[in-house]
Design a protein around this motif. Structure first.
Motif, short mmCIF file in Angstrom:
data_model
loop_
_atom_site.label_atom_id
_atom_site.label_comp_id
_atom_site.label_asym_id
_atom_site.label_seq_id
_atom_site.Cartn_x
_atom_site.Cartn_y
_atom_site.Cartn_z
N VAL A 99 42.35 53.21 -7.10
CA VAL A 99 43.36 54.29 -6.63
C VAL A 99 44.74 53.97 -5.90
N VAL A 122 45.55 58.74 -0.97
CA VAL A 122 46.84 59.28 -1.48
C VAL A 122 47.50 60.24 -0.69
N SER A 169 37.30 57.25 -6.42
CA SER A 169 37.76 58.26 -5.74
C SER A 169 38.22 58.16 -4.20
N CYS A 170 39.44 58.53 -3.77
CA CYS A 170 39.73 58.06 -2.34
C CYS A 170 39.25 59.12 -1.28
N GLY A 171 38.74 60.07 -1.84
CA GLY A 171 37.93 61.10 -0.86
C GLY A 171 38.68 62.27 -0.37
N LYS A 172 40.11 62.21 -0.68
CA LYS A 172 41.19 63.23 0.17
C LYS A 172 41.15 64.61 -0.51
N CYS A 173 40.66 64.97 -1.52
CA CYS A 173 40.45 66.32 -2.10
C CYS A 173 39.03 66.29 -2.63
N CYS A 210 37.86 66.33 -6.61
CA CYS A 210 37.63 64.75 -7.23
C CYS A 210 36.51 64.32 -6.27
N ARG A 211 36.41 64.42 -5.16
CA ARG A 211 35.53 63.77 -4.26
C ARG A 211 34.01 64.34 -4.48
N SER A 230 43.06 68.76 -8.44
CA SER A 230 42.97 67.62 -7.98
C SER A 230 44.38 67.24 -7.37
N LEU A 231 44.37 66.43 -6.51
CA LEU A 231 45.85 66.02 -5.71
C LEU A 231 46.25 64.92 -6.36
N CYS A 232 45.75 64.00 -7.07
CA CYS A 232 46.25 63.02 -8.04
C CYS A 232 45.83 62.77 -9.30
N LEU A 242 43.97 60.56 -10.54
CA LEU A 242 42.21 60.24 -10.80
C LEU A 242 41.46 61.32 -10.90
N GLY A 243 41.55 62.36 -10.14
CA GLY A 243 40.73 63.51 -10.38
C GLY A 243 41.06 64.45 -11.34
FE1 SF4 Z 1 41.69 61.01 -3.85
FE2 SF4 Z 1 42.05 63.67 -4.69
FE3 SF4 Z 1 42.99 61.60 -6.17
FE4 SF4 Z 1 40.61 61.76 -6.18
S1 SF4 Z 1 42.16 63.40 -7.04
S2 SF4 Z 1 41.88 59.90 -5.81
S3 SF4 Z 1 40.15 62.43 -4.05
S4 SF4 Z 1 43.65 62.21 -3.98
#
Ligand code: SF4
Length: 501
Positions: free
Chosen positions: A256, A274, A427-431, A434-435, A470-472, A474-475
């Protein structure tokens, strides 16, 4: 006698260091004076280690070389069993338009003289004589877009930073190249580091930034070593200095951190999560200051634009995808490697004509374009031209231009599961979408694998939620490989049901 042996990581993995040492030993044994230059790779991975011997006609290639082949380099070269002829005349080389990678594999990566002799620093020397808005206008006019995957116009990002008022601005190069099948950043840094340094120095002039960082993933030790040495050399030569200086920073292995705000957090010594946007990094980036965050290839494309002009660069390409793109061809493919070409080749031309089809000799089933978050393209879409909008129109993305080829033995349901599992792990776990969504995604795909096709609407709904919520990226992009697999290869999902029953 002058001999080139790549220091490139792919070549080294295939024995280049041993071959280089064997050449030095054999030369000493024979009392022959040999200059061994460790160059970058030409991108023909199937020929690595590719050794080049300088002759009156040009550089003669020999590959793939093993230690046992070294003695033959001191005999009749024409009859050497690994001889491939003049490297520049090989079809792989002649078919390319090498603008960004023009010097990679050609020069000694750590010789500034060699860099200058092959057109290096011309762009920076021109930029020094220009006003900042003129440089920004030139880059904007070239049509250059972020080569890291997002495709955002580089000139517009630079303009935002250039016009921001702050006591300090930064240029941050994203060299956290973590996508599967991508290696262009690494090859550029290992084979022609001064091009990246020059591009960053030009970005500094254009925006008023006086400090730059290259954030390199820790899995690239050769690139880190070469870049650190190149920065030292450039500083001693006055290319870097008070006007613009830079440092190399090493990541710690989180995928990430290839996302720009997560990278900035990591660069600041924080956990790589993120950040919500706004504020944009262009206005509040590294340490809260206006920051250009560009990918390696974006920045390394700037010197040729400044040296030869925006019109020259813009003349290559297709639609809104201007200039060239270094394709990285990997997976189950006969001729894998890096091939720089103007946008616009069809996917079929890339896979079948350049890549030569599968290494297994079996029919191609699918190609994943754009890394682990890219869509799978079936053969029926092989007429898609390589361009940002063209791939977007087919529910795909070109990302960092990495292509993973697969033959007809691949199980697309397992590939869809791999994408979800990858997202769950990275996943960074922020949202939440995605998490949590990625974990539910793995479970849902496992239901499908057990023959429960009632899970198809659920996975479709989940993918929409992840894509939109999703915030970014990746998700947001994990649904691409999942939904493309489901859309284009529904039989693989049905077969799983039959197998289960
Ligand atoms: Fe983190 Fe959300 Fe991006 Fe997944 S989508 S990596 S949880 S900010």
């Amino acid at each position: 006698m002058k001999i080139y042996v790549p220091l490139d990581s792919a070549a080294v993995a295939l024995g280049a260091d041993k071959v280089a040492a064997a050449i030095t030993d054999e030369a000493a044994r024979r009392g022959v004076t040999v200059e061994v230059v460790r160059n970058g790779s030409r991108g023909m991975v199937w020929l690595e280690p590719l050794v080049e011997v300088v002759s009156a006609e040009g550089r003669l290639g020999f590959g793939p070389m093993a230690v046992a082949d070294v003695a033959g380099l001191f005999g009749d070269l024409a009859s050497h069993p690994k001889a491939v002829g003049l490297v520049e005349e090989l079809p792989w080389m002649k078919g390319q338009t090498r603008l960004t990678f023009a010097r990679v594999g050609v020069i000694d990566p750590l010789s500034l003289d060699d860099y200058r002799a092959h057109g290096g620093l011309v762009g920076l020397e021109r930029a020094v004589k220009m006003a900042a808005p003129e440089i920004v206008a030139e880059v904007t006019e070239s049509g250059l877009r972020g080569r890291g995957g997002a495709g955002f116009p580089t000139g517009i990002k630079w303009k935002t930073v250039s016009e921001a008022v702050a006591d300090q601005k930064y240029i941050v190069c994203n060299a956290d190249e973590g996508d599967s099948a991508t290696f262009a950043d690494r090859m550029l840094m290992e084979g022609d580091p001064f091009t990246l340094i020059e591009g960053m120095a030009i970005a500094g002039l254009a925006t008023g930034a006086t400090k730059g960082y290259v954030y390199i993933r820790s899995e690239y030790p050769v690139a880190i070593r070469v870049m650190e040495a190149a920065v030292r050399i450039a500083r001693e030569a006055g290319v870097l200095g008070p006007r613009f200086d830079m440092e190399i920073r090493v990541g710690a292995g989180a995928y990430v951190c290839g996302e720009e705000t997560s990278l900035l957090n990591s660069l600041e010594g924080k956990r790589g999560v993120v950040r919500a946007k706004p504020p944009l990094p262009a206005l509040q980036g590294f340490l809260g200051r206006p920051t250009v965050v560009n990918n390696v290839i974006s920045l390394a494309s700037v010197p040729v634009i400044m040296a030869r002009g925006a019109a020259y660069y813009k003349d290559f390409g297709l639609g809104r995808s201007r200039g060239t793109i270094p394709l990285q061809i990997a997976g189950n493919v006969r001729f894998g490697g890096l091939y720089e070409v103007a946008f616009g080749l069809t996917l079929g031309q890339i896979v079948n004509e350049i890549g030569g089809g599968t290494a297994s000799g079996r029919p191609v089933k699918a190609v994943q374009v754009g890394g682990p978050l890219g869509a799978w393209f079936p053969v029926s879409l092989f007429d898609t031209p390589f361009g940002y909008e063209e791939f977007g129109a087919k529910d795909g993305l070109i990302g960092h231009a990495g292509l993973t080829v697969a033959d007809d033995t691949i199980d697309m349901l397992q590939m869809a599961r791999f994408a979800m599992e990858f997202c769950a792990i990275e996943s960074c776990g922020k949202c939440t979408p995605c998490r949590i969504g990625s974990i539910r995604g793995v479970e849902t795909l496992d239901r499908l694998a057990r023959g429960d096709t009632s899970a198809i609407p659920l996975i479709t709904d989940l993918c929409n939620t992840m894509k939109l919520g999703s915030l970014c990226a990746l998700g947001g992009f994990t649904p691409y490989p999942v939904m493309s697999a489901l859309t284009h290869f529904p039989d693989d999902f049905v077969r799983a049901k039959e197998a289960a029953e």
